[in-house]
Design an enzyme around this catalytic site. Structure first.
Site, PDB file in Angstrom:
ATOM      1  N   GLU A 123      37.055  96.717  56.491  1.00  0.00           N
ATOM      2  CA  GLU A 123      36.427  97.212  57.718  1.00  0.00           C
ATOM      3  C   GLU A 123      35.559  96.129  58.367  1.00  0.00           C
ATOM      4  O   GLU A 123      34.413  96.372  58.767  1.00  0.00           O
ATOM      5  CB  GLU A 123      35.592  98.460  57.419  1.00  0.00           C
ATOM      6  CG  GLU A 123      36.430  99.657  57.012  1.00  0.00           C
ATOM      7  CD  GLU A 123      35.622 100.929  56.838  1.00  0.00           C
ATOM      8  OE1 GLU A 123      36.070 101.980  57.303  1.00  0.00           O
ATOM      9  OE2 GLU A 123      34.530 100.857  56.236  1.00  0.00           O
ATOM     10  N   GLU A 178      42.139 104.956  55.024  1.00  0.00           N
ATOM     11  CA  GLU A 178      41.079 105.815  54.489  1.00  0.00           C
ATOM     12  C   GLU A 178      41.092 107.129  55.257  1.00  0.00           C
ATOM     13  O   GLU A 178      40.633 107.189  56.396  1.00  0.00           O
ATOM     14  CB  GLU A 178      39.700 105.164  54.611  1.00  0.00           C
ATOM     15  CG  GLU A 178      39.486 103.970  53.710  1.00  0.00           C
ATOM     16  CD  GLU A 178      38.047 103.466  53.762  1.00  0.00           C
ATOM     17  OE1 GLU A 178      37.148 104.219  54.226  1.00  0.00           O
ATOM     18  OE2 GLU A 178      37.819 102.320  53.352  1.00  0.00           O
TER      19      GLU A 178
END
Length: 583
Positions: A158, A234
């Site tokens: 991320e 995710e």
């Protein structure tokens, strides 16, 4: 030898189309004796892949000293997955977030005051390279290209939520390939313009992370990457807890419905999480999107996932499995034999060792003109005590701790006078100094380094200085208290129960099983069972129990040590068969 790759909008394995249905299980949040149980349950749910992070700080706790055994035996974990016929997605360090201490970065990086994190800063990259030299060769034999189960690996994590240094991402990409990583590489970010722009690497598969709204998320991904498979790396099907909050839950039907939407879109999915587990020891992370709003994560990482903290299937498990059965042949449900969960009852803690009487036993004293942060004295976790002498007399003045991290207990001549917390609205502690002077002692708890966002440089302890009124105080003695070795403590009968102290007792059992340690009546501290650090407790909740897996226990006598910072109503704990995670 296997080949996992992309062909247009599909993933393929050895040339055949495949949809990845994956679940995250972090080996470092589950005792090794239970890895096979959790993986069998993932397979029983119909999943074909397990995903795991790899935390740098667990595997290189001190610079140049590596650990890959016990809870850190990632090779054993991957090997079990292979034996069970599961694919593996690996998301290695340097940074993982994961609500894990410092996002997986090792605390010793912060000993260098000039350190720049997660960018092309050469001294940082040199540390990453040294770690990769040890880590990545261990993963090469497990790659599908070498006949193993690992089909894909992530570059950073991320990154768009932190920075935009593309040269850094390319450096990591090349570093992985130079060390023999020849499987599919990918990035994962939130589905927004800024995050995908900052976190993507040209020519590398981009994936997105979200908890709802898959159509919009995938549409944004397609704007940046056309003609590639869609994957949610995710899928946040639950959430984590901070101390002082309500326990997070999500309706099973809602979580399953969003999963259904992704399957209808022909996407692949990785559940974050399939099984959360536990932040054992001092490894919980913290959040601070605003500098003055620090929120540490609880010991329980139950996450309201498909398996609960003790590995038992939840309603979400069955709802997700039912949805998946409409899209894939998953066969009859076969679960491994359940582990008993036992109520062992109340245990009296009959021995007590006062903290201040054992400072020199627990660590060597370090003299210093100024109070130093943990990292500057070679400490990563735990507590740190600062002691100085103030001349007197002095009128009542306010004590100022500049940038204390995270929670300080203040003692004057051995008397507790208050707490100063990093994010508390009221941080006023004042006192008079008598004519003969006074000893000032400050015990600071590191409650977990920030794991996400712009404030990752989260040094612990007193990070700037201490003032009484306008005057800085100098000439300190520092005791680092990492709590790694407690065998030298000398216990007496329990007397006062309102001082920082260790309490010891014994649990006698004749049947092994999981259990939950209830900490009712205690205030704040940590617990060890047979030398294993279970983690933190705090009466502000939401959780009021600590999970104790059966492999940590033994038939006969089991040593229980509680380190309590404030005090307890009774020197006793209770082992119950029910978790108390909060409403």
């Amino acid at each position: 030898m296997g080949t996992f790759s992309m062909s247009g909008n599909e993933f393929t394995y050895n040339g055949e189309p495949i949809r990845i249905v994956s679940g995250a299980i972090h080996y470092f949040r589950v005792v090794p004796e239970y890895w096979e149980d959790r993986l069998l349950k993932l397979k029983a749910c119909g999943f074909n892949t397990v995903e795991t992070y790899i935390p740098w700080n667990l595997h290189e706790p001190k610079q140049g000293q590596f650990c890959f055994d016990g809870l850190a035996d990632m090779e054993m974990f991957i090997g079990i997955a292979a034996r069970l016929g599961l694919f593996v997605i690996v998301r290695p360090s340097p940074y993982i977030c994961a609500e894990w201490e410092f996002g997986g970065l090792p605390a010793w990086l912060l000993a260098d005051s000039d350190m720049q994190l997660r960018c092309s800063y050469k001294p940082y990259l040199e540390k990453v390279d040294a770690y990769f030299d040890e880590l990545l060769p261990r993963l090469v034999p497990f790659l599908c290209t070498n006949g193993g189960p690992v089909i894909a690996m992530q570059i950073e994590n991320e990154y768009g939520s932190y920075g935009n240094d593309r040269n850094y991402l390319v450096y990591l990409h090349d570093a992985m390939q130079q060390r023999g990583i020849d499987v599919l590489l990918f990035t994962s970010d939130g589905p927004t313009d800024a995050l995908l722009q900052g976190g993507s690497v040209p020519g590398v598969l981009a994936t997105v992370n979200f908890g709802s709204g898959p159509d919009a998320a995938f549409a944004k991904l397609i704007e940046y990457q056309q003609g590639h498979p869609l994957m949610c790396m995710e899928y946040w099907n639950g959430w984590f807890d901070h101390w002082g909050e309500e326990h997070h839950t999500r309706d099973a039907a809602d979580a399953a419905a969003v999963f259904d939407e992704m399957l209808r879109a022909d996407a692949s999915v990785n559940f974050y999480l399939f099984h959360g587990g536990t932040n054992f020891g001092f490894y919980n992370g913290a959040n601070a999107q605003l500098r003055d709003h620090y929120e540490p994560t609880t010991t329980s990482y139950d996450y309201d996932a498909l398996l609960d903290e003790a590995g038992r299937p939840t309603d979400k498990f069955y709802a997700v499995r039912e949805v998946l059965s409409r899209y894939m042949e998953i066969g009859e449900l076969k679960l491994p034999e359940s582990v008993p969960v036992n109520n062992y009852g109340k245990v009296a803690l009959t021995g007590q060792a006062a903290l201040f009487e054992h400072l020199d036993v627990l660590s060597a004293a370090i003299p210093s003109p100024s109070p130093l942060p943990m990292e500057k004295v070679g400490q990563s976790y735990g507590f740190i005590a600062y002691t100085t002498w103030i001349s007197g007399p002095r009128p009542k003045e306010q004590l100022h701790l500049q940038e204390v991290r995270d929670r300080a207990l203040i003692y004057v001549n051995g008397e507790f006078i208050g707490v100063i917390e990093r994010s508390a609205e009221e941080q006023t502690v004042s006192f008079e100094v008598p004519a003969g002077g006074a000893e000032l002692r400050i015990v600071v708890e590191n409650m977990g380094r920030i794991n996400y966002g712009p404030y990752l440089k989260d040094r612990k302890g007193i990070t700037e200085g201490v003032r009484l009124g306008f005057q800085f105080l100098f000439d300190w003695v520092i005791h680092p208290l990492q709590m790694e070795e407690l065998s030298s403590l000398t216990y007496k009968e329990v007397s006062e129960t309102n001082r920082p102290a260790f309490y010891r007792g014994s649990l006698s059992i004749n049947e092994l099983g999981d259990t939950f340690l209830a900490m009712g009546g205690w205030t704040k501290g940590i617990v060890f069972v047979n030398g294993f650090h279970l983690g933190r407790y705090w009466n502000k909740g939401p959780g009021q129990t600590l999970y104790v897996p059966a492999p940590l226990l033994r038939l006969g006598e089991n040593e229980i040590i509680v380190f309590e910072l404030h005090g307890t109503e009774e020197a006793a704990v209770a082992f119950t068969n029910m978790p108390m995670l909060g409403s």
